[in-house]
Design a protein around this motif. Structure first.
Motif, PDB file in Angstrom:
ATOM      1  N   ALA A 198       0.819  -1.215   0.000  1.00  0.00           N
ATOM      2  CA  ALA A 198       0.000   0.000   0.000  1.00  0.00           C
ATOM      3  C   ALA A 198       0.851   1.263   0.000  1.00  0.00           C
ATOM      4  O   ALA A 198       0.352   2.352  -0.298  1.00  0.00           O
ATOM      5  CB  ALA A 198      -0.923  -0.002   1.208  1.00  0.00           C
ATOM      6  N   ASN A 199       2.107   1.136   0.354  1.00  0.00           N
ATOM      7  CA  ASN A 199       2.988   2.305   0.431  1.00  0.00           C
ATOM      8  C   ASN A 199       4.298   1.993  -0.271  1.00  0.00           C
ATOM      9  O   ASN A 199       5.327   1.754   0.360  1.00  0.00           O
ATOM     10  CB  ASN A 199       3.258   2.681   1.896  1.00  0.00           C
ATOM     11  CG  ASN A 199       2.013   3.135   2.615  1.00  0.00           C
ATOM     12  OD1 ASN A 199       1.523   4.233   2.406  1.00  0.00           O
ATOM     13  ND2 ASN A 199       1.480   2.255   3.462  1.00  0.00           N
ATOM     14  N   LYS A 200       4.280   1.945  -1.580  1.00  0.00           N
ATOM     15  CA  LYS A 200       5.460   1.607  -2.351  1.00  0.00           C
ATOM     16  C   LYS A 200       6.396   2.800  -2.437  1.00  0.00           C
ATOM     17  O   LYS A 200       5.962   3.943  -2.566  1.00  0.00           O
ATOM     18  CB  LYS A 200       5.075   1.160  -3.759  1.00  0.00           C
ATOM     19  CG  LYS A 200       4.251  -0.127  -3.789  1.00  0.00           C
ATOM     20  CD  LYS A 200       3.921  -0.517  -5.198  1.00  0.00           C
ATOM     21  CE  LYS A 200       3.102  -1.810  -5.213  1.00  0.00           C
ATOM     22  NZ  LYS A 200       2.760  -2.218  -6.588  1.00  0.00           N
ATOM     23  N   LEU A 210      10.322   2.751 -11.395  1.00  0.00           N
ATOM     24  CA  LEU A 210      10.609   1.617 -10.517  1.00  0.00           C
ATOM     25  C   LEU A 210       9.909   1.785  -9.177  1.00  0.00           C
ATOM     26  O   LEU A 210      10.211   2.704  -8.424  1.00  0.00           O
ATOM     27  CB  LEU A 210      12.121   1.480 -10.313  1.00  0.00           C
ATOM     28  CG  LEU A 210      12.569   0.356  -9.368  1.00  0.00           C
ATOM     29  CD1 LEU A 210      12.071  -0.990  -9.883  1.00  0.00           C
ATOM     30  CD2 LEU A 210      14.070   0.358  -9.228  1.00  0.00           C
ATOM     31  N   GLN A 211       8.968   0.927  -8.884  1.00  0.00           N
ATOM     32  CA  GLN A 211       8.320   0.921  -7.584  1.00  0.00           C
ATOM     33  C   GLN A 211       8.835  -0.279  -6.797  1.00  0.00           C
ATOM     34  O   GLN A 211       8.685  -1.418  -7.224  1.00  0.00           O
ATOM     35  CB  GLN A 211       6.804   0.847  -7.740  1.00  0.00           C
ATOM     36  CG  GLN A 211       6.193   2.121  -8.325  1.00  0.00           C
ATOM     37  CD  GLN A 211       4.682   2.072  -8.303  1.00  0.00           C
ATOM     38  OE1 GLN A 211       4.095   1.066  -8.652  1.00  0.00           O
ATOM     39  NE2 GLN A 211       4.065   3.161  -7.875  1.00  0.00           N
ATOM     40  N   VAL A 212       9.426  -0.009  -5.655  1.00  0.00           N
ATOM     41  CA  VAL A 212      10.093  -1.035  -4.871  1.00  0.00           C
ATOM     42  C   VAL A 212       9.189  -1.438  -3.713  1.00  0.00           C
ATOM     43  O   VAL A 212       8.699  -0.593  -2.979  1.00  0.00           O
ATOM     44  CB  VAL A 212      11.440  -0.516  -4.344  1.00  0.00           C
ATOM     45  CG1 VAL A 212      12.156  -1.598  -3.570  1.00  0.00           C
ATOM     46  CG2 VAL A 212      12.294  -0.074  -5.516  1.00  0.00           C
ATOM     47  N   SER A 285       9.263   9.513  -3.582  1.00  0.00           N
ATOM     48  CA  SER A 285       7.989   9.525  -2.865  1.00  0.00           C
ATOM     49  C   SER A 285       7.633   8.121  -2.413  1.00  0.00           C
ATOM     50  O   SER A 285       8.286   7.150  -2.766  1.00  0.00           O
ATOM     51  CB  SER A 285       6.891  10.069  -3.781  1.00  0.00           C
ATOM     52  OG  SER A 285       6.728   9.202  -4.900  1.00  0.00           O
ATOM     53  N   GLY A 286       6.543   8.012  -1.634  1.00  0.00           N
ATOM     54  CA  GLY A 286       6.056   6.720  -1.185  1.00  0.00           C
ATOM     55  C   GLY A 286       6.638   6.302   0.144  1.00  0.00           C
ATOM     56  O   GLY A 286       7.485   6.964   0.735  1.00  0.00           O
ATOM     57  N   GLY A 287       6.158   5.180   0.643  1.00  0.00           N
ATOM     58  CA  GLY A 287       6.647   4.661   1.905  1.00  0.00           C
ATOM     59  C   GLY A 287       5.937   5.280   3.090  1.00  0.00           C
ATOM     60  O   GLY A 287       5.165   6.233   2.971  1.00  0.00           O
TER      61      GLY A 287
END
Length: 567
Positions: A198-200, A210-212, A285-287
């Motif tokens: 939910a928080n890539k 690239l989404q980790v 962004s993200g995480g």
């Protein structure tokens, strides 16, 4: 006159038989497991000259007048008493004490013996080497013995291999300290960014797409430039690399001497965009910010504890309201036998005198629901991804595991890189306690790496245990024991072997423990011949033989006198 001669002859024959038995006993004084015999005599028929008469009114009764006609051998008894046990130091030797015999076979014929001087032949057969008879017992299947079936040849081949077995359960036992202090305040240190489905975490150019789904980066880092130090994993085709759950793409970033590992479990990427040495990658962004604060040498963390004391630490992650995490390690194995060291943290997160304490079990020191992923960097440079939701474990106010308020069903580790397949491993927490004292909790996983048999040992129950090069000890077979209602009625067949007879009863074949007999490993049962007793019997037998010869001599002289009366 002739009756005494026949009596003397019968005495000579009987004592000759007794001497034969004594000689055989003494000859076998050093025969392994030999059971001595004895001879008992009984008188033969008697000639009645006058029968017995009953008492009358005027005269008493009279006894019969009978002349014995000599003696005969009543029985030759096999004495199945235990003998002394002699230690040999040979690991395949076994000695038996009690009413029982080993079972051996030759073809379709079954024999029984007390001679336990066994060994393994060239094909791994457990045999009686003097005759080649196969020792009988029960073979184990994957270390599990079933002694309810029919017996068979025991075969344990040298160099036998053990297949790798994947771990399915990690069992935790011993104690968690109920008096563990909780953290009331934290200062210093840094926080991390957690990544979940939910928080890539999204990286800036040249990896904008690239989404980790797993990894950590310093909190609030929106401008630092990271160097891509290495790229591995995934499926490469030309200039693209495709990530999957089973084969993720692993990217290691470095900044100011620190290394950060990010793992992509999905998507296809152009390898020209992820060139090692690229220095324009930025965290974009993200995480989600972790609730735990991490200490380092450059930025240590200071903890204020619930008892008012404080301590400064340069490593580890800590959360306000929770205890200092208790770190445990367990080696789990994938389907190819590769070992993965799994760290699991136990953190006291709820203190309630009414309901008992609650501990959170997680893969990271962070106990929040977002902290579901951990990364194992293997010795070969590969990365294994672990996924598990933090679970709550409650203990009763008496320190026992509270099965009614636990989330064991969620205790599943997912090894996303174990032998190129997903592998679920359950955490068994039911053996844990929570008393005041020390933290002694430890975890041990089932499963094993591949191994080769290097030695065997035999215990007092007759179980043959194999020791493998991977450290695993496994049951290979168990020696069968036969018991007879009348062991003395067995028929000797030579070579220290016996067979059933009409008066021995049938064999009851069970384990040593079932029959109440004792097996002594690395030892042999000696002969039960008592030399002192045999020598005494020899003297008595000699005197008996001499006495009976005198009967014949005197009878002959009396006959000669009778014949000479005519002169």
């Amino acid at each position: 006159m002739m009756r005494s001669l026949f009596s003397g002859v019968s005495g000579l024959k009987g004592h000759q038989t007794r001497m034969d038995v004594i000689g055989n006993n003494i000859a076998n004084v050093n025969a392994t497991g030999f059971k001595s015999s004895r001879v008992t005599f009984a008188d033969t028929l008697s000639q009645t000259q006058t029968g017995a008469s009953a008492p009358g009114d005027t005269v008493g009764g009279t006894n019969p007048k009978q002349i014995g006609l000599g003696t005969g051998v009543a029985s030759i008894d096999l004495l199945f008493t235990d003998a002394s046990v002699q230690s040999t130091g040979k690991n395949t030797d076994v000695a038996l004490s009690g009413n029982g015999l080993f079972v051996v076979k030759s073809g379709s014929d079954t024999f029984y013996t007390r001679d336990g001087a066994f060994e393994f032949d060239a094909d791994g057969n457990y045999v009686l080497p003097g005759s080649g008879h196969y020792v009988q017992g029960w073979m184990a299947t994957d270390g599990t013995l079933n002694t309810t079936g029919a017996v068979e040849n025991i075969v344990v081949k040298a160099g036998k291999s053990m297949a790798a077995k994947a771990s399915s359960t990690v069992t935790y036992e011993n104690n968690l300290n109920s008096a563990a202090l909780t953290i009331t305040a934290v200062s210093g240190g840094t926080k991390q960014v957690l990544s979940s489905s939910a928080n890539k975490i999204t990286l800036a150019a040249p990896l904008a797409s690239l989404q980790v789904t797993a990894g950590t980066l310093p909190n609030n880092d929106t401008s630092s430039t990271y160097t891509i130090s290495s790229i591995s994993g995934g499926t490469t085709a030309g200039t693209t690399v495709t990530a999957s759950t089973d084969n993720p793409v692993v990217i290691k970033l470095s900044l100011d001497g620190s290394t950060y590992t990010l793992v992509a479990t999905g998507g296809t990427y152009t390898t020209t965009d992820v060139t090692v040495g690229t220095t324009t990658t930025q965290y974009a962004s993200g995480g989600k910010v972790s609730s735990a604060t991490t200490g380092s040498t450059a930025n240590p963390v200071t903890l204020t504890m619930s008892d008012g004391t404080s301590q400064t630490l340069a490593s580890g992650s800590y959360t306000v309201g929770a205890s200092i995490p208790v770190t445990t390690t367990a080696n789990v194995y994938d389907t190819l036998g590769n070992a993965h060291t799994v760290l699991v943290y136990f953190t006291k997160t709820d203190v309630s005198s009414a309901n008992g304490n609650t501990w959170t079990v997680s893969l990271t020191p962070d106990t929040s629901s977002d902290a579901t992923t951990a990364i194992i960097e293997e010795d070969d440079g590969s990365v294994t991804v672990l996924n598990m939701e933090p679970i709550s474990t409650r203990f009763t106010t008496s320190g026992k595991y509270d099965s009614a308020h636990n989330e064991s069903s969620k205790a599943i580790l997912t090894l996303s890189n174990g032998s190129q397949q997903t592998q679920n491993i359950a955490l068994d927490l039911t053996a844990l306690t929570q008393y005041s004292g020390n933290n002694t909790v430890k975890g041990s996983a089932d499963g094993n790496a591949a191994g080769t048999l290097k030695s065997v040992s035999i215990d007092t129950s007759g179980i043959i245990t194999g020791v493998y090069t991977n450290g695993v000890r496994q049951s290979e077979a168990q020696i069968a024991i036969a018991q007879f209602t009348n062991a003395s009625g067995l028929t000797k067949t030579g070579s220290s072997l016996y067979q059933e007879s009409n008066n021995s009863g049938t064999a009851n074949i069970k384990t040593a423990a079932d029959l109440g007999v004792t097996i002594t490993p690395s030892a042999l049962e000696m002969s039960n011949v008592d030399i002192a007793n045999e020598f005494s019997d020899m003297i008595i037998t000699q005197r008996g033989f001499q006495s009976n010869s005198k009967i014949i001599t005197v009878g002959d002289e009396m006959l000669e006198t009778l014949i000479n009366m005519k002169r």
